[in-house]
Design an enzyme around this catalytic site. Structure first.
Site, PDB file in Angstrom:
ATOM      1  N   HIS A  19       0.928  -1.234  -0.095  1.00 33.09           N
ATOM      2  CA  HIS A  19       0.098  -0.111   0.065  1.00 33.09           C
ATOM      3  C   HIS A  19       0.820   1.053   0.007  1.00 33.09           C
ATOM      4  CE1 HIS A  19      -3.302   2.732   1.292  1.00 33.09           C
ATOM      5  NE2 HIS A  19      -4.206   1.898   0.772  1.00 33.09           N
ATOM      6  N   PHE A  20       1.404   1.679  -1.028  1.00 39.56           N
ATOM      7  CA  PHE A  20       1.353   1.136  -2.189  1.00 39.56           C
ATOM      8  C   PHE A  20       2.738   1.175  -2.733  1.00 39.56           C
ATOM      9  CE2 PHE A  20      -2.646   3.776  -1.986  1.00 39.56           C
ATOM     10  CZ  PHE A  20      -3.325   2.974  -2.251  1.00 39.56           C
TER      11      PHE A  20
END
EC number: 4.2.1.59
Length: 144
Positions: A51-52
């Protein structure tokens, strides 16, 4: 600022453990009213793996979870709830104002707005460098 509660003391109160304990220490407690705690966000957090990639951002739901954990400490410090567990009963009016990234120091504020028997409502707000990054209203239920 002197720590009011350490990570070890926090883990004695709430059941959350690695990788889902999101409080490093408690800065301030006004019993039965409000609490302020700190989460130092580092690149080593497991959630940053996905993420991410290339743009690590703390998921908003985990900011809310951190706020709920802080609220749990305040609630469980009340004499009538000693030895119990506080659960999230609802999340209302959640707003995310900016992203939280590695290196940020997240200040987690929780204030009890209403309490009746084993159910209550708290105002929860997270800050980075005095900028509001997240706010919501959390309903909590205390039980075993």
């Amino acid at each position: 600022m002197k720590k009011v509660m350490t990570a070890t003391e926090i883990m004695e109160m709430i059941p959350n453990r690695y990788p889902i304990c999101y409080i490093d220490y408690v800065d301030e407690i006004i019993p039965n009213e409000k609490i302020i705690a700190t989460k130092n966000v580092t690149i080593n957090e497991e959630f940053f793996q996905g993420h991410f990639p290339g743009n690590p951002t703390m998921p908003g739901v985990l900011i809310i979870e951190a706020l709920a954990q802080v609220g749990s400490i305040l609630i469980l410090k009340m004499d009538q709830f000693e030895g119990e567990t506080a659960y999230i009963g609802g999340i209302n009016k959640a707003k995310f104002r900016q992203k939280v990234v590695p290196g940020d120091v997240l200040k987690l504020h929780f204030e009890i707005v209403k309490l009746r028997d084993f159910v209550g409502i708290g105002k929860a707000t997270a800050y980075v460098e005095d900028k509001k990054v997240c706010e919501c209203e959390l309903t909590f239920i205390v039980g075993r």
